[in-house]
Design an enzyme around this catalytic site. Structure first.
Site, mmCIF file in Angstrom:
data_model
loop_
_atom_site.group_PDB
_atom_site.id
_atom_site.type_symbol
_atom_site.label_atom_id
_atom_site.label_comp_id
_atom_site.label_asym_id
_atom_site.label_seq_id
_atom_site.Cartn_x
_atom_site.Cartn_y
_atom_site.Cartn_z
ATOM 1 N N SER A 7 0.978 -1.269 -0.028
ATOM 2 C CA SER A 7 -0.176 -0.163 -0.003
ATOM 3 C C SER A 7 0.872 1.028 0.017
ATOM 4 C CB SER A 7 -0.824 0.136 1.260
ATOM 5 O OG SER A 7 -1.511 1.247 1.282
ATOM 6 N N HIS A 32 -1.297 -1.252 -4.282
ATOM 7 C CA HIS A 32 -2.722 -0.856 -3.544
ATOM 8 C C HIS A 32 -2.701 0.595 -3.381
ATOM 9 C CE1 HIS A 32 -6.022 -1.920 -1.082
ATOM 10 N NE2 HIS A 32 -5.656 -0.969 -0.068
ATOM 11 N N ASP A 34 -4.584 3.868 -1.708
ATOM 12 C CA ASP A 34 -5.613 4.169 -1.044
ATOM 13 C C ASP A 34 -6.234 5.703 -1.228
ATOM 14 O OD1 ASP A 34 -6.136 2.007 0.823
ATOM 15 O OD2 ASP A 34 -3.831 2.134 1.728
ATOM 16 N N MET A 36 -8.484 8.489 0.094
ATOM 17 C CA MET A 36 -9.584 8.973 1.334
ATOM 18 C C MET A 36 -9.764 10.166 0.917
ATOM 19 S SD MET A 36 -7.028 7.353 4.272
ATOM 20 C CE MET A 36 -6.244 5.735 4.333
ATOM 21 N N HIS A 65 -8.286 1.488 -3.986
ATOM 22 C CA HIS A 65 -9.144 1.356 -2.727
ATOM 23 C C HIS A 65 -9.798 2.580 -2.244
ATOM 24 C CE1 HIS A 65 -9.635 0.203 1.654
ATOM 25 N NE2 HIS A 65 -10.698 0.562 1.216
ATOM 26 N N MET A 67 -12.090 4.827 -0.530
ATOM 27 C CA MET A 67 -12.607 5.277 0.862
ATOM 28 C C MET A 67 -13.291 6.783 0.700
ATOM 29 S SD MET A 67 -9.631 3.534 2.977
ATOM 30 C CE MET A 67 -8.428 3.719 1.564
ATOM 31 N N MET A 136 -11.659 -5.812 5.465
ATOM 32 C CA MET A 136 -10.614 -4.988 6.240
ATOM 33 C C MET A 136 -10.524 -5.448 7.462
ATOM 34 S SD MET A 136 -10.134 -2.275 4.264
ATOM 35 C CE MET A 136 -9.482 -1.111 5.765
ATOM 36 N N ASP A 174 -6.799 -6.174 4.206
ATOM 37 C CA ASP A 174 -6.259 -4.933 4.009
ATOM 38 C C ASP A 174 -6.332 -4.529 5.696
ATOM 39 O OD1 ASP A 174 -5.252 -2.619 3.853
ATOM 40 O OD2 ASP A 174 -6.712 -1.728 2.457
HETATM 41 C C1 DX5 Z 1 -6.000 1.632 5.627
HETATM 42 C C2 DX5 Z 1 -5.761 1.290 4.174
HETATM 43 C C3 DX5 Z 1 -4.661 0.462 4.285
HETATM 44 C C4 DX5 Z 1 -3.442 0.945 4.611
HETATM 45 C C5 DX5 Z 1 -2.722 -0.346 5.452
HETATM 46 O O1 DX5 Z 1 -7.497 2.519 5.545
HETATM 47 O O2 DX5 Z 1 -6.769 0.879 3.664
HETATM 48 O O3 DX5 Z 1 -4.574 -0.063 2.783
HETATM 49 O O4 DX5 Z 1 -2.399 1.607 3.972
HETATM 50 O O5 DX5 Z 1 -1.645 -0.102 6.196
HETATM 51 P P1 DX5 Z 1 -1.188 -1.109 7.158
HETATM 52 O O6 DX5 Z 1 -0.500 -2.264 6.094
HETATM 53 O O7 DX5 Z 1 0.167 -0.359 7.671
HETATM 54 O O8 DX5 Z 1 -2.031 -1.495 8.092
HETATM 55 ZN ZN ZN Z 2 -6.352 -0.103 1.466
#
Ligand code: DX5
Ligand code: ZN
Length: 219
Positions: A7, A32, A34, A36, A65, A67, A136, A174
């Site tokens: 990620s 990956h 992310d 947000m 991903h 969010m 998750m 994840d």
């Molecule tokens: C959290 C993200 C994850 C995050 C995971 O909301 O969706 O993808 O980057 O990070 P680690 O592996 O450090 O938990």
């Molecule tokens: Zn993620």
């Protein structure tokens, strides 16, 4: 074969192109990404512009991903920016079936993401429209959180549903994944592991990915 998806959330954002190349050279199967929005989750990261900038540096599929809320407006933007997989949280979409179709119509694989307290029942009527299930194992919003053990039961339940469907649906996990729990996660039925701090939090990304794979071989 188990896929490892580092990620980018834990990468150095001042040099993302190098970071992506480093992880791919080190054995990443997917990247990956992310997204947000400081609305659906209490953090703000990157959007389609950065995905597009990273794309030429990334020799593996980009696993977006989302969010974000709303979802639909941003889907075609990520498809244009080079995403291969786009996953979203069912709570963030008013019309889940429509959003899944929109992702596929944009030329991407479609994923549904399940927060720790979100029931898998959202899958009941859309199994044929889903290419990936993302469980998750932390509450979304931040990297570096601890793995929530009840995720293991949910992974087993998701695996059961996938096997029953007879379809080739990927099962990704994840949050808080590392070399000490990856074996149990895969034993529960996962085939794709997201790892943020366990890969980009380490100086040597190839060694970090190798440690994850070796932990699976030992489990
Ligand atoms: C959290 C993200 C994850 C995050 C995971 O909301 O969706 O993808 O980057 O990070 P680690 O592996 O450090 O938990
Ligand atoms: Zn993620």
């Amino acid at each position: 074969m188990i896929r490892i998806a580092p990620s980018l959330l834990s990468a150095d954002f001042a040099r993302l192109g190098d970071e992506v190349r480093d992880a791919v050279a080190g054995g990443a199967d997917l990247m990956h990404f992310d997204v947000m929005d400081n609305h659906y989750v209490p953090n703000l990261t990157v959007g389609p512009l950065v995905c597009q900038a990273v794309r030429p540096h990334c020799a593996v599929p980009i696993d977006v991903h989302l969010m974000v809320k709303p979802v639909d407006r941003i889907v075609p933007e990520f498809a244009k920016a080079g995403a291969s997989i786009i996953s979203f949280h069912p709570e963030a979409s008013d019309h889940i079936d429509r959003t899944l179709a929109l992702i596929r119509d944009s030329g991407c694989k479609a994923g549904l993401v399940f927060n720790p307290a979100t029931p898998l029942a959202y899958l009941d009527h859309v199994m044929d429209k889903v290419d990936l299930i993302l469980v998750m194992s932390v509450n979304p919003g931040f990297g570096g959180q601890a793995f929530i053990p009840s995720a293991l039961d949910k992974i087993r339940e998701a695996r059961r549903r996938i096997n029953q469907s007879g379809r080739d649906i990927w099962l990704e996990v994840d949050g808080g994944v590392n070399a000490s729990n990856a074996g149990a996660i895969v034993a529960a039925g996962a085939d794709t592991l997201v790892a943020g701090s366990a890969v980009f939090g380490e100086k040597d990304r190839a060694a970090a990915i190798r440690r994850l794979r070796e932990s699976l071989a030992k489990a």
